[in-house]
Structure formats: C-alpha cells, structure tokens
Scaffold this motif. Structure first.
Motif, PDB file in Angstrom:
ATOM      1  N   LEU A 183     -12.023   9.312   0.526  1.00 34.14           N
ATOM      2  CA  LEU A 183     -12.841   9.207   1.458  1.00 34.14           C
ATOM      3  C   LEU A 183     -13.418  10.559   1.922  1.00 34.14           C
ATOM      4  O   LEU A 183     -12.553  11.673   1.942  1.00 34.14           O
TER       5      LEU A 183
ATOM      6  N   GLY B 106      -8.844   8.423   5.733  1.00 34.16           N
ATOM      7  CA  GLY B 106      -8.377   8.367   4.342  1.00 34.16           C
ATOM      8  C   GLY B 106      -7.280   7.311   4.043  1.00 34.16           C
ATOM      9  O   GLY B 106      -7.593   6.541   3.179  1.00 34.16           O
ATOM     10  N   HIS B 107      -6.240   7.604   4.874  1.00 37.31           N
ATOM     11  CA  HIS B 107      -5.210   6.541   4.748  1.00 37.31           C
ATOM     12  C   HIS B 107      -5.661   5.064   5.150  1.00 37.31           C
ATOM     13  O   HIS B 107      -5.390   4.039   4.326  1.00 37.31           O
TER      14      HIS B 107
ATOM     15  N   ASP C  96       6.782   7.122   4.314  1.00 33.32           N
ATOM     16  CA  ASP C  96       7.727   7.959   3.416  1.00 33.32           C
ATOM     17  C   ASP C  96       8.377   8.981   4.109  1.00 33.32           C
ATOM     18  O   ASP C  96       7.515   9.968   4.451  1.00 33.32           O
TER      19      ASP C  96
ATOM     20  N   ASP D 209      -4.862  10.050  -6.332  1.00 30.07           N
ATOM     21  CA  ASP D 209      -4.075  11.261  -6.315  1.00 30.07           C
ATOM     22  C   ASP D 209      -2.457  10.953  -6.969  1.00 30.07           C
ATOM     23  O   ASP D 209      -1.506  12.168  -7.158  1.00 30.07           O
TER      24      ASP D 209
ATOM     25  N   HIS E 230      -7.812   3.492  -5.732  1.00 29.68           N
ATOM     26  CA  HIS E 230      -9.182   3.970  -5.181  1.00 29.68           C
ATOM     27  C   HIS E 230      -9.181   5.147  -5.125  1.00 29.68           C
ATOM     28  O   HIS E 230      -8.272   6.055  -5.161  1.00 29.68           O
TER      29      HIS E 230
ATOM     30  N   LEU F  25       2.941   4.377   0.655  1.00 39.68           N
ATOM     31  CA  LEU F  25       3.584   4.752   1.850  1.00 39.68           C
ATOM     32  C   LEU F  25       3.269   6.143   2.229  1.00 39.68           C
ATOM     33  O   LEU F  25       3.485   7.077   2.056  1.00 39.68           O
TER      34      LEU F  25
ATOM     35  N   TYR G 120       8.943   0.433  -1.593  1.00 39.88           N
ATOM     36  CA  TYR G 120       8.299  -1.065  -1.524  1.00 39.88           C
ATOM     37  C   TYR G 120       9.516  -2.154  -1.563  1.00 39.88           C
ATOM     38  O   TYR G 120       9.322  -3.201  -0.723  1.00 39.88           O
TER      39      TYR G 120
ATOM     40  N   GLY H  62      -3.924   5.436  -3.868  1.00 38.03           N
ATOM     41  CA  GLY H  62      -5.133   6.511  -3.869  1.00 38.03           C
ATOM     42  C   GLY H  62      -5.041   7.106  -5.336  1.00 38.03           C
ATOM     43  O   GLY H  62      -3.853   7.217  -5.961  1.00 38.03           O
TER      44      GLY H  62
ATOM     45  N   TYR I  64       0.820  -1.142   0.034  1.00 40.07           N
ATOM     46  CA  TYR I  64      -0.058  -0.074   0.002  1.00 40.07           C
ATOM     47  C   TYR I  64       0.844   1.368   0.012  1.00 40.07           C
ATOM     48  O   TYR I  64       2.112   1.200   0.504  1.00 40.07           O
TER      49      TYR I  64
ATOM     50  N   TYR J  14       3.080   9.674   4.439  1.00 43.64           N
ATOM     51  CA  TYR J  14       4.147  10.489   4.789  1.00 43.64           C
ATOM     52  C   TYR J  14       4.305  10.334   6.280  1.00 43.64           C
ATOM     53  O   TYR J  14       3.340  10.539   6.915  1.00 43.64           O
TER      54      TYR J  14
HETATM   55  N1  MSP Z   1       4.182   9.572   0.359  1.00 45.56           N
HETATM   56  C1  MSP Z   1       3.169   9.317  -0.664  1.00 45.56           C
HETATM   57  C2  MSP Z   1       2.891   7.808  -1.250  1.00 45.56           C
HETATM   58  C3  MSP Z   1       4.322   7.391  -1.699  1.00 45.56           C
HETATM   59  S1  MSP Z   1       4.181   5.513  -2.464  1.00 45.56           S
HETATM   60  C4  MSP Z   1       5.697   5.244  -3.104  1.00 45.56           C
HETATM   61  C5  MSP Z   1       1.820   9.932  -0.394  1.00 45.56           C
HETATM   62  N2  MSP Z   1       1.469   9.946   1.018  1.00 45.56           N
HETATM   63  S2  MSP Z   1       0.226  10.169   1.653  1.00 45.56           S
HETATM   64  O1  MSP Z   1       0.421  10.163   2.901  1.00 45.56           O
HETATM   65  O2  MSP Z   1      -0.239  11.544   1.241  1.00 45.56           O
HETATM   66  O3  MSP Z   1      -0.973   9.396   1.215  1.00 45.56           O
HETATM   67  C6  MSP Z   1      -0.792   7.996   1.395  1.00 45.56           C
HETATM   68  C7  MSP Z   1      -2.041   7.383   0.707  1.00 45.56           C
HETATM   69  O4  MSP Z   1      -3.323   7.704   1.278  1.00 45.56           O
HETATM   70  C8  MSP Z   1      -2.185   7.423  -0.674  1.00 45.56           C
HETATM   71  O5  MSP Z   1      -2.555   6.270  -1.274  1.00 45.56           O
HETATM   72  C9  MSP Z   1      -3.290   8.608  -0.765  1.00 45.56           C
HETATM   73  O6  MSP Z   1      -4.061   8.363  -1.845  1.00 45.56           O
HETATM   74  C10 MSP Z   1      -4.245   8.027   0.423  1.00 45.56           C
HETATM   75  N3  MSP Z   1      -5.211   9.008   0.862  1.00 45.56           N
HETATM   76  C11 MSP Z   1      -4.720  10.233   1.558  1.00 45.56           C
HETATM   77  N4  MSP Z   1      -5.905  10.685   1.869  1.00 45.56           N
HETATM   78  C12 MSP Z   1      -6.972   9.992   1.412  1.00 45.56           C
HETATM   79  C13 MSP Z   1      -8.337  10.099   1.506  1.00 45.56           C
HETATM   80  N5  MSP Z   1      -8.814  11.488   1.997  1.00 45.56           N
HETATM   81  N6  MSP Z   1      -8.792   9.139   1.038  1.00 45.56           N
HETATM   82  C14 MSP Z   1      -8.796   7.969   0.494  1.00 45.56           C
HETATM   83  N7  MSP Z   1      -7.305   8.153   0.627  1.00 45.56           N
HETATM   84  C15 MSP Z   1      -6.249   8.799   0.791  1.00 45.56           C
HETATM   85  O7  MSP Z   1       0.988  10.091  -1.033  1.00 45.56           O
END
Ligand code: MSP
Ligand code: ZN
Length: 546
Positions: free
Chosen positions: A324, A22-23, A51, A294, A321, A12, A259, A292, A10, A14
């Motif tokens: 949320l 959301g995560h 990350d 984005d 996906h 990573l 990963y 996700g 899944y 931040y």
């Molecule tokens: N660090 C990068 C990903 C690096 S992967 C090699 C990142 N981090 S993040 O913390 O912003 O997001 C992590 C995951 O959570 C991503 O898949 C992102 O799409 C997901 N989500 C963050 N907010 C979200 C929602 N509100 N709803 C669903 N998923 C969301 O991007």
C-alpha cells in the motif's frame, strides 16, 4: 456440494509497533475472503497473532526498560483493538511467544533433526565487543562501499541502492554501542533446504501459488537454493533450541509455526475444531495463507519444506498481495504518509477503508495506492450515492404510505433474476480475489436499480390515487434489489449490512438468499441512514494527525 472446511491465516505482524494501514490492507483482504466463504455456508476459521520474537523486539524492550514479554503483550492488545476497530472477523489473535508454539517448534525441529535435515556449521559474524553480542546486519551502520554515503545500513545503501554484506562497509560501527564490530566465529544450525529441492520444484508449480510468484521462485531455483541458518546466539528473544543453553531458534523458524499454534490455542476452547483434522498429512481441510509480497521466500520455500519434512500437510494456496502506498508515496514517517490504524479510526469509519481497498484489490501482486481525493469520491458516490440511496428513496414511501410493509408482487421479476444471476459472477470474483471486479459489477447493479426507480417515478405515482398499488410495487422492488446488493456487499461492509438486515427484518443474509425475494407483505422497520458522506475535512484532520 458439502460445505468446505477452511483454515485461513494472515501474516503475523511484528510485536514491535502498532498496526498501520499496510497491515490493514492484508488483514482486510483476508477478512473479506473469510466473510465471503462463511456466507457461502463453508466452515471457515481465521487465525493470526503477533510475531513476538527477534532482536529488534528485544532491543526495543530494553530501551523501554520492560521485559520483551510485557512489551509484546502490550502491543498484542493494541493490535487486537485495531483489528476489532476495522471489523476483522478473526477467531484468534495469538502470539508466537506461547507454549503451544514452543512445543510445536521443538517437535518440528526434532523431527527434521532425526531425518538428517539439520546440520551445524561454524560461521563468521559481526560482533559488538562492548555489548557482547552478535550483530544482525541492520544494527551495523557505516559508509557505503560504492558511493561513500555516510551512515548506511549493513545490508544496503539507501542513497545508491548497492547491496553488500556488513564486512564491506567502510568505518563500520554498532548502532547499539558505537563500537567497531569485530568478526567472531559461532556454531549455527542450518536447515537443509537443498534436501527439498525436488519437492519444492514440483510444489511451487502445482497451482498453489499465483503465476507471478511461481516465476519469482524459478529465479531463486536458478540462482541455487542455500541452506537456511535457523539459529541465533544469546542474547535473543525467542525459544532455546532443544539441548542448547545459548542458542535460539531464529524468529523466522517459529513464526509460521505460529499459525499452527494460534489454531491449536483456539482448538482448546472450540470443541467443534480439531487440530489434527486440519494439520495431518492426509487432511481434507483447506489451508490458505495470505501474505504481503516481501515475505514470499519464507512462505513459498521454507514453510512448505518445513511442513513436508515434519510430516504435516502443506498449504492449499498462498495468496500474495502488493504494498500500500499513500497519495502515491511509500508510507514513511518523515514524509507524513505513515498512517496508523488507530489514527485512521479517529477520523473515518472502518468501512470507508474496507470499501476503498475492495475497489483496488485484485488477484495480481500489484501495489495499491490510497489517493485521498479518489477515496472520498468512491465512498460518497458508490456507497452513499448509489447503494444506500436505493433503500432511502424506497423506504420513505413504504413507511409513510404503506405501513412499512412490502407489496404482494415483485414488480419486475426479470430485473430480480438478472440481479441473482449477477450474484454468480460476483461470487466467482470474490473467490478468485478479484474484489475490484466484484465492486464494479455490484455498482453496475446499483446503477440499474436507481435507473429503474428513476424510470418508474414513484414520487409521481404516489400522488395519483389510482396508482397507489403501482407505487407500492415499485418501491418494494427497490427494496428487493437493495437486499441483493446488501448480500453482495456484506463481506466488505459488515456493519452497514448488519444495520440493513435490521431494517429489512430478514435475519443474517447468506449468499443463497439472493435467489429468493422477501415474501409478499413482509414488514420492515423504520429506515435509519446507513452510511455518511465523507467530508474532506475528515481527511485533512487525519493527514494533520502527526
Ligand atoms: N512477522 C513477519 C511475518 C511473519 S508470518 C509467519 C512480518 N511482519 S510485518 O509486521 O513486517 O508484516 C506483516 C504483514 O504486513 C506482511 O504480510 C507484510 O507484507 C504486510 N505489510 C507491511 N507493510 C505493508 C504495506 N505498506 N502494504 C501492504 N502490506 C504491508 O513480515
Ligand atoms: Zn551507496
């Protein structure tokens, strides 16, 4: 068919903040799939990690007066807590700031360099003359060039939606020092994405992606691929580029390599796993990335190109996906719709969120909403009212009249086979990420089981001395049907399933167990309530957390 070997990841999160719902949406979607695969008898390993690199993390550490290493380790521990709390069956939660990741990132970079896939170019970039550092777009604010709204980010205006570059902003200033940014030259490394155009056009259309993603990529191909800036100037929290003293890999270069690093770190303590068997060019293992919407660009374009050019295998599939929302709104701190994983767990059980999300998740990239009224209704009516109810109403009589033992007959073999057959369709839904369809099918089976008991009326039979064995058979049938449902819900409700397995005295259920009923005379243990109704007060308390 011999068991499949799967590696699942899944995205990573931040390491600059705790996990939020959301995560969890993505982590739970992934976990359900992983648990389903294991129940099929496949070998499935699930890795993730935080990350840890990048400017925002560096700045946050500076503000908290700790090192970025200390900050990211603190946050990593909090992520691990939350992941456990939500019953995510993860094999490793590593960090991108690790020796494995550094070694792999350098190796991959060097291989690309040797093949002429890396070039250097001088670029002009905003620079904070007081802080002495280059400024990413997000750290510059000013007035929108289109609508003049004050205090907008360097890349887009939240008022009128305009997108632009920081040099277009009026009255720009650095959010770090308040100084007016100047423009400064810097020599950057670029990954030649254009070298991979042909490969990517084929790869992105070869069934590794959802159709919606393939179409999105077609738009990006038509707009033209751009070389990708993979370096950042000091100060930065990341890995130094080999041969450089002041230049670092951009965090999005080493993040997906994370990963591999998380898996490599796991291999060191798991003799049954081999790094090469999963990552070699000719690997027969399957590799799945859940992400996700984005971050499609990074995963569906850069990542396959980075792997291909460095001589590694490419992903079997990338599953994307949607986002949320909470009560119809984007999660936001100011609106009070931002819910942390840990806040949720203070008031509600993890399986309530897991089940609710399962009723909402499909294979399309659609946003999903937690409407809390609906949430309460789903748990109380489906999990408690339909599913658990089958066991509690049957177990009562088996305990008080039949010494906790099942009867010698399966009262309605056709109903049992119909349940087993439905299991094939349900498996298909899980495999193709159609969880909502799976939940609908499972609840229809639960309705049938309840209707069966309603029609047979064991509470009347039990009062008739001549109908004891009939009553016994009916209640036992209820338990047999309940057990099938436990199997089907186990990927979503692992804790309830574990307690149900204890009650059923049946060991760890696998998917194939759906076809064979518990043996005649099988002994259960005493039934204890498996799930509790959600009280609207719990939800109110969660909403009042802030
Ligand atoms: N660090 C990068 C990903 C690096 S992967 C090699 C990142 N981090 S993040 O913390 O912003 O997001 C992590 C995951 O959570 C991503 O898949 C992102 O799409 C997901 N989500 C963050 N907010 C979200 C929602 N509100 N709803 C669903 N998923 C969301 O991007
Ligand atoms: Zn504007």
């Amino acid at each position: 068919m011999s068991p499949r070997q799967l590696l699942v990841t899944y995205a990573l999160p931040y390491a600059n903040g705790p996990l939020h719902l959301g995560h969890l949406t993505g982590l739970i979607q992934t976990d359900i799939w992983v648990r389903f695969q294991k129940m099929q008898g496949n070998t499935c390993t699930f890795v993730c990690g935080c990350d840890s690199h990048g400017t925002p993390i560096m700045i946050q550490a500076e503000k908290s007066k700790i090192t970025p290493e200390a900050l990211t380790e603190q946050i990593r521990s909090s992520h691990i807590e939350d992941i456990k709390g939500f019953l995510i069956d993860l094999d490793n939660y590593h960090t991108t700031h690790s020796s494995e990741n550094q070694t792999l990132s350098e190796e991959i970079f060097t291989r690309h360099q040797q093949q002429g896939n890396i070039i250097q170019q001088t670029i002009l970039q905003a620079y904070d003359p007081e802080k002495n550092m280059f400024l990413p777009d997000r750290l510059i604010r000013g007035d929108c060039p289109r609508c003049n709204a004050a205090d907008q980010y360097g890349d887009n205006c939240e008022v009128c939606g305009a997108t632009y570059t920081p040099t277009d902003l009026k009255n720009p200033r650095s959010t770090l020092s308040g100084a007016t940014p100047i423009e400064k030259e810097s020599l950057h490394y670029f990954f030649r994405l254009t070298h991979f155009e042909k490969f990517l056009k084929t790869w992105t259309r070869a069934g590794h992606l959802q159709n919606e993603v393939t179409h999105k990529l077609d738009e990006w191909f038509s707009a033209g691929l751009k070389e990708w800036d993979i370096s950042r100037d000091s100060p930065y929290f990341g890995f130094l580029i080999p041969g450089e003293k002041e230049k670092y890999f951009y965090c999005w270069l080493d993040a997906p390599i994370g990963y591999m690093a998380s898996f490599k770190n796991l291999c060191a303590r798991r003799p049954d796993l081999s790094f090469d068997a999963f990552w070699n060019k000719n690997s027969t293992a399957e590799l799945y990335h859940f992400i996700g919407k984005d971050i499609i660009y990074f995963h569906a374009l850069f990542w396959p190109a980075v792997l291909e050019g460095a001589g590694y295998r490419t992903p079997t599939a990338i599953f994307t996906h949607g986002f949320l929302t909470v009560d119809g709104q984007k999660m936001s701190k100011s609106r009070g719709t931002f819910i942390l994983a840990s806040q949720f767990l203070k008031h509600l059980s993890p399986e309530t969120l897991r089940y609710f999300l399962a009723t909402r998740l499909g294979s399309r990239i659609e946003d999903l909403d937690i409407a809390f009224d609906d949430f309460i209704q789903r748990i109380n009516s489906d999990v408690v009212g339909k599913f658990v109810n089958i066991a509690s109403r049957s177990a009562r009589f088996i305990h008080s009249h039949f010494g906790d033992c099942l009867s010698d007959t399966v009262a309605d073999p056709r109903l049992f086979s119909a349940g087993a057959e439905a299991g094939e369709r349900i498996a298909g839904h899980y495999e193709s990420l159609e969880y909502a369809a799976a939940m609908r099918e499972i609840m229809a089976l639960a309705d049938q089981a309840n209707q069966y008991i309603d029609a047979q009326k064991p509470w009347l039979l039990i009062r008739d001395p001549g109908k004891q064995s009939e009553a016994h058979a009916v209640c036992s049938m209820g338990i047999q049907l309940f057990r099938q449902l436990v199997i089907y819900l186990k990927p979503v409700l692992p804790d309830i399933a574990r307690h149900a397995e204890a009650f059923l005295q049946c060991g760890a259920l696998m998917w194939a167990d759906k076809n064979t009923p518990l043996p005649s005379g099988h002994r259960l243990t005493e039934f204890k309530p498996l799930a509790q109704r959600v009280d609207p007060k719990q939800v109110d308390a969660l909403k009042n957390e802030k």
